[in-house]
Design an enzyme around this catalytic site. Structure first.
Site, short mmCIF file in Angstrom:
data_model
loop_
_atom_site.label_atom_id
_atom_site.label_comp_id
_atom_site.label_asym_id
_atom_site.label_seq_id
_atom_site.Cartn_x
_atom_site.Cartn_y
_atom_site.Cartn_z
CD GLU A 74 -2.94 -0.71 -0.02
OE1 GLU A 74 -3.15 0.47 -0.54
OE2 GLU A 74 -3.72 -1.83 -0.40
CD GLN A 81 0.88 11.14 -4.81
OE1 GLN A 81 1.16 11.97 -5.66
NE2 GLN A 81 0.86 11.50 -3.56
CB THR A 82 3.33 4.22 -7.65
OG1 THR A 82 4.05 5.22 -7.01
CG2 THR A 82 4.40 3.70 -8.57
CG LEU A 98 9.03 2.63 -6.46
CD1 LEU A 98 8.92 1.94 -4.78
CD2 LEU A 98 7.71 2.32 -7.15
CE1 TYR A 116 4.43 12.32 -5.76
CE2 TYR A 116 4.71 10.05 -7.03
CZ TYR A 116 4.26 11.46 -6.78
OH TYR A 116 3.41 11.98 -8.00
CE1 TYR A 161 -6.99 2.84 -0.31
CE2 TYR A 161 -4.87 3.10 -0.04
CZ TYR A 161 -5.78 2.35 -0.67
OH TYR A 161 -5.71 1.24 -1.20
CG ASP A 209 -8.32 2.91 -4.45
OD1 ASP A 209 -9.40 2.99 -4.89
OD2 ASP A 209 -7.47 2.02 -4.87
CB CYS A 243 -15.58 0.86 -12.97
SG CYS A 243 -16.61 2.20 -12.76
CB CYS A 246 -21.37 -0.23 -18.65
SG CYS A 246 -20.62 1.26 -18.18
CB CYS A 292 -19.81 -3.57 -15.02
SG CYS A 292 -19.68 -2.97 -13.19
#
Length: 341
Positions: free
Chosen positions: A42, A47-48, A85, A87, A123, A141, A193, A200, A203
């Site tokens: 996580e 952001q990856t 990676l 950040y 999160y 998320d 989605c 759809c 789904c």
């Protein structure tokens, strides 16, 4: 009237057949996930993309199979393995968190306890509590925001819609199999989605989707237009002295914090002169996009004619280009003639 229990049931039935095979996951309905592997994945995924993270995750868990082994690792080694990676504050928090958990004797099993650890926000704490400890937490998320905005036809634009979407997501979070459900929502958003051209027709939640019924699924979630990113400029100096190259460790806090890098200035709040005496030559520029700005960095090269004023000279054979952060790898490539001479 919408039956939120049926939404969870239909989604879990789909997940049991179509769950993605990811190295940090247990199979649907299987044994309890290892909180260390859940937490590590996580943090890496922030952001990856999943595709970018897989190799890093496998490498980290090969080098440090447990949180205790990661806690005992040298900072420089972890930062080098993290390179690419981005950040880099995440890597510093990763070590701080690992050491706190090792001192505690293990991960807390509640969202509140997890949220008190370094680098774990709302999160991530919800995701670990749900997936590793089967707590019925609401995990939201970007994928989940998109799914929920379409299920409920929420037209409030992001980011203003975040509280509304989180509240709505909470109404469909089940008490049973909350970890599988959280991962099913993520998979649904990642594979069906999707942001553009949602599938759809296949789904599992199509019969429950208000946006599909209104014909606006592909238009949601709405987003407030982003302001253009500001531009910054700076200079990087690539200096050789014999068979050695001048590098420095970035300040622990801030951009590229704690990483090994070519001396630079002018773009990160530091107004510094060249790092030593040399006949500096402009060999080109690199462009790099950060979260909040775009950077254009002029690359200067030269042979040192005296002692450097900052940084340290490291034998070129000991430097791994791939262990440098992405920006500095670009600098390396522009300065390659002096580095390979």
């Amino acid at each position: 009237m919408r039956d939120n229990g049926v939404i969870a049931r239909d989604l879990l039935q789909w997940y049991d057949r179509h769950a993605r095979d990811l190295p940090w996951r247990m199979p649907p309905g299987g044994a309890t996930a290892d909180p260390y592997r859940v937490w590590l994945s996580e943090v890496m995924l922030q952001q990856t993309t999943v595709a970018a993270v897989k190799a890093y995750f496998l490498r980290f868990t090969e080098l440090w199979p447990t949180v205790g082994e990661l806690a005992a690792a040298e900072d420089a080694r972890v930062m080098a393995e993290w390179a690419g990676l981005g950040y880099y504050a995440r890597a510093r928090n990763l070590l701080a968190c690992a050491r706190a958990v090792a001192e505690m004797g293990g991960f807390p099993d509640t969202r509140e306890g997890l949220a008190a650890l370094p680098g774990i926000g709302p999160y991530t704490s919800a995701a670990i509590a749900s997936i590793a400890f089967q707590r019925p937490e609401t995990v939201v998320d970007g994928n989940v925001e998109r799914v929920v905005s379409r299920l409920f036809a929420v037209e409030t634009p992001l980011p203003r819609a975040k509280p509304e979407l989180t509240a709505l997501a909470g109404t469909i979070t089940p008490q049973e199999r909350p970890g599988d459900y959280a991962q099913a929502m993520m998979d649904l958003g990642a594979t069906i989605c999707t942001p553009r051209k949602p599938a759809c027709a296949i789904c599992p939640l199509v019969d429950h989707c208000a946006a599909r019924k209104a014909g606006i699924a592909a238009d949601l979630p709405r987003k407030t237009p982003k302001a253009p990113k500001p531009e910054r400029r700076g200079t990087a100096w690539v200096a050789r002295s014999g068979d050695a190259v001048l590098l420095e460790h970035r300040p622990a806090k801030g951009l590229l914090g704690g990483t090994l890098a070519f001396p630079s200035a002018g773009w990160d709040g530091r107004d510094l002169p060249p790092p030593g005496p040399a006949e500096w030559r402009d060999v080109g520029t690199v462009r790099h996009v950060f979260t909040h700005f775009t950077l254009e960095l002029t690359v200067m090269t030269g042979e040192l004619t005296g002692n450097p004023e900052r940084g340290e000279l490291i034998p070129l054979r000991q430097i791994d280009r791939d262990a440098l952060p992405g920006l500095m790898r670009k600098v390396w490539d522009v300065a390659r003639p002096i580095l390979t001479a």
